[in-house]
Design a protein around this motif. Structure first.
Motif, mmCIF file in Angstrom:
data_model
loop_
_atom_site.group_PDB
_atom_site.id
_atom_site.type_symbol
_atom_site.label_atom_id
_atom_site.label_comp_id
_atom_site.label_asym_id
_atom_site.label_seq_id
_atom_site.Cartn_x
_atom_site.Cartn_y
_atom_site.Cartn_z
ATOM 1 N N PHE A 27 2.773 24.889 26.011
ATOM 2 C CA PHE A 27 4.131 24.775 26.535
ATOM 3 C C PHE A 27 4.887 23.678 25.786
ATOM 4 C CE2 PHE A 27 1.200 22.223 28.964
ATOM 5 C CZ PHE A 27 1.835 20.998 29.092
ATOM 6 N N SER A 28 6.196 23.803 25.782
ATOM 7 C CA SER A 28 7.026 22.966 24.921
ATOM 8 C C SER A 28 7.970 22.077 25.706
ATOM 9 C CB SER A 28 7.839 23.859 23.975
ATOM 10 O OG SER A 28 8.677 23.098 23.140
ATOM 11 N N ASN A 29 8.122 20.838 25.228
ATOM 12 C CA ASN A 29 9.158 19.917 25.656
ATOM 13 C C ASN A 29 9.812 19.392 24.373
ATOM 14 O OD1 ASN A 29 10.329 17.170 26.191
ATOM 15 N ND2 ASN A 29 9.773 17.669 28.285
ATOM 16 N N PRO A 30 10.898 20.033 23.922
ATOM 17 C CA PRO A 30 11.465 19.704 22.612
ATOM 18 C C PRO A 30 11.830 18.235 22.417
ATOM 19 C CG PRO A 30 12.350 21.771 23.392
ATOM 20 C CD PRO A 30 11.559 21.190 24.531
ATOM 21 N N ALA A 31 12.307 17.568 23.460
ATOM 22 C CA ALA A 31 12.684 16.162 23.310
ATOM 23 C C ALA A 31 11.462 15.309 22.992
ATOM 24 C CB ALA A 31 13.362 15.666 24.590
ATOM 25 N N PHE A 32 10.373 15.529 23.709
ATOM 26 C CA PHE A 32 9.141 14.785 23.450
ATOM 27 C C PHE A 32 8.602 15.111 22.064
ATOM 28 C CE2 PHE A 32 4.492 14.631 23.472
ATOM 29 C CZ PHE A 32 4.275 13.310 23.810
ATOM 30 N N SER A 42 9.653 24.392 35.898
ATOM 31 C CA SER A 42 10.238 23.186 35.325
ATOM 32 C C SER A 42 11.534 23.481 34.578
ATOM 33 C CB SER A 42 9.235 22.537 34.361
ATOM 34 O OG SER A 42 9.826 21.442 33.680
ATOM 35 N N GLU A 43 12.492 22.579 34.692
ATOM 36 C CA GLU A 43 13.752 22.720 33.963
ATOM 37 C C GLU A 43 13.652 22.183 32.532
ATOM 38 O OE1 GLU A 43 16.787 20.855 36.241
ATOM 39 O OE2 GLU A 43 16.696 22.293 37.898
ATOM 40 N N SER A 44 12.630 21.377 32.246
ATOM 41 C CA SER A 44 12.533 20.744 30.927
ATOM 42 C C SER A 44 11.419 21.318 30.062
ATOM 43 C CB SER A 44 12.294 19.236 31.089
ATOM 44 O OG SER A 44 11.066 18.982 31.769
ATOM 45 N N LEU A 45 10.630 22.251 30.616
ATOM 46 C CA LEU A 45 9.496 22.802 29.889
ATOM 47 C C LEU A 45 9.683 24.297 29.667
ATOM 48 C CD1 LEU A 45 6.592 21.039 31.839
ATOM 49 C CD2 LEU A 45 7.689 20.281 29.713
ATOM 50 N N LYS A 46 9.078 24.780 28.583
ATOM 51 C CA LYS A 46 9.143 26.205 28.269
ATOM 52 C C LYS A 46 7.769 26.673 27.807
ATOM 53 C CE LYS A 46 10.656 27.510 24.291
ATOM 54 N NZ LYS A 46 11.509 27.793 23.108
ATOM 55 N N GLN A 47 7.273 27.747 28.420
ATOM 56 C CA GLN A 47 5.993 28.288 27.984
ATOM 57 C C GLN A 47 6.134 28.904 26.598
ATOM 58 O OE1 GLN A 47 3.582 30.496 30.819
ATOM 59 N NE2 GLN A 47 3.013 31.987 29.248
ATOM 60 N N VAL A 48 5.185 28.569 25.711
ATOM 61 C CA VAL A 48 5.163 29.122 24.361
ATOM 62 C C VAL A 48 4.254 30.344 24.321
ATOM 63 C CG1 VAL A 48 4.571 28.672 21.952
ATOM 64 C CG2 VAL A 48 5.683 26.887 23.324
ATOM 65 N N VAL A 49 3.006 30.177 24.772
ATOM 66 C CA VAL A 49 2.056 31.288 24.781
ATOM 67 C C VAL A 49 0.865 30.895 25.650
ATOM 68 C CG1 VAL A 49 0.766 30.511 22.740
ATOM 69 C CG2 VAL A 49 0.810 32.952 23.303
ATOM 70 N N ALA A 88 2.275 14.898 34.706
ATOM 71 C CA ALA A 88 2.229 14.824 36.170
ATOM 72 C C ALA A 88 2.899 16.057 36.770
ATOM 73 C CB ALA A 88 2.911 13.549 36.656
ATOM 74 N N GLU A 89 3.978 16.500 36.168
ATOM 75 C CA GLU A 89 4.672 17.698 36.641
ATOM 76 C C GLU A 89 3.818 18.941 36.425
ATOM 77 O OE1 GLU A 89 8.997 19.934 35.985
ATOM 78 O OE2 GLU A 89 8.327 18.402 34.553
ATOM 79 N N VAL A 90 3.183 19.026 35.263
ATOM 80 C CA VAL A 90 2.393 20.204 34.918
ATOM 81 C C VAL A 90 1.145 20.316 35.794
ATOM 82 C CG1 VAL A 90 0.962 21.216 33.085
ATOM 83 C CG2 VAL A 90 3.236 20.338 32.557
ATOM 84 N N LEU A 91 0.536 19.192 36.135
ATOM 85 C CA LEU A 91 -0.717 19.196 36.884
ATOM 86 C C LEU A 91 -0.517 19.032 38.390
ATOM 87 C CD1 LEU A 91 -2.835 17.008 34.447
ATOM 88 C CD2 LEU A 91 -2.919 19.490 34.706
#
Length: 301
Positions: free
Chosen positions: A84-89, A54-61, A150-153
């Motif tokens: 995982f993180s989505n800073p805007a949300f 994903s371009e909008s998500l980042k794994q945290v741990v 929906a993107e994650v799953l």
């Protein structure tokens, strides 16, 4: 020994005895073989791959509760959470209710169900966040959440996606302690209290304010510290692996309100077990009391 310290010392002794095996005895569970993890790992890898791409998500741990527990002799079914993180949300949610940062960043748990013996994934749906934190229903925030999940799953079979019923909690289940210290000093004292525990593992921090600033959003100081104790945690989850989504690892939120008052907030683990309708084991109750005692002491002047 003072009247204030005696209960804490007695609780620590009981805690130590329980998880050293003196009180707990044999769990009766077989050691998990590698093949026992295959189905839940496949689901986890699917979710993790979606986040990575994903371009909008980042794994945290990622935290593998079962394997961490097994390494220290505490056996439980497969239970592996991806945070995982989505800073805007996240920034928009925290603007509406700073306490919601306890349920952020977002996370998905892959686990093996005791009910049907099958592997599933589970996550907190928007209805839960809305009910617990008073978020707007039918808003662009809800639409953004649904798009992210929906993107994650993507690619996870629908029959493997579990859900809690009901979504809501009878109370918010959040313990909040007021801090007499500055924000930075409170973070430092909470971290020192965590580090002083000889059985804990740190899983990182999330600085929500810094994340928001990076995308041009201003929020009050808000930092989440993630940590856990593999042996007692696995013991508490032995009959309730879905607690690996919310109750474990522990999430300590230090936040500053609009009046510059500083607070420490964290989950009441018994309330989470009630919400999930799972076993409230002795181990879970002792951990819950231990958390309260340790962090009340950390914020004493």
């Amino acid at each position: 020994m003072t009247e204030n310290t005696r209960p804490r010392i007695l609780l620590h002794i009981l805690f130590t005895l329980l998880f050293s095996g003196v009180l707990s005895g044999c769990s009766g569970r077989p050691i998990n073989l590698p093949e026992n993890y295959a189905a839940s790992d496949a689901l986890f890898d699917r979710v993790s791959g979606n986040v990575t791409r994903s371009e909008s998500l980042k794994q945290v741990v990622e935290i593998d509760h079962s394997r961490l527990g097994q390494e220290v002799g505490s056996v439980m079914p497969p239970s592996r959470v991806l945070i995982f993180s989505n800073p805007a949300f996240e920034s928009e949610v925290i603007q509406q209710n700073p306490l919601a940062a306890i349920d952020l960043p977002l996370r998905v748990l892959a686990y093996q169900s005791d009910t049907d013996g099958q592997a599933h994934v589970i996550y907190n749906q928007y209805d839960y966040l809305e009910a617990r934190y008073g978020l707007e229903k039918g808003s662009t925030l809800e639409a953004r959440f649904n798009k992210v999940m929906a993107e994650v799953l993507a690619g996870v079979p629908q029959e493997r996606i579990a859900a809690f019923d009901p979504y809501e909690m009878s109370s918010d289940g959040i313990i909040t302690l007021d801090s007499p210290f500055s924000f930075d000093m409170t973070v430092q004292r909470v971290q020192q209290a965590i580090d002083s525990q000889d059985d804990t593992v740190g899983f990182g921090r999330v600085d929500f304010r810094a994340q928001a600033k990076a995308i041009g959003v201003d929020i009050n100081p808000s930092t989440l510290i993630l940590f856990g104790a593999p042996a007692p945690g696995a013991s508490a989850m032995s009959d309730a692996p879905t607690l690996g989504l919310d109750a474990f690892c522990q999430k300590m939120l230090i936040w500053q309100d609009d009046n510059n008052n500083v607070h420490l907030s964290f989950n009441d683990l018994i309330a989470l077990a009630d919400r999930q309708n799972v076993n409230k084991s002795l181990a879970l109750r002792i951990i819950n009391q231990r958390l309260k005692g340790v962090f009340e002491a950390a914020l004493e002047e």
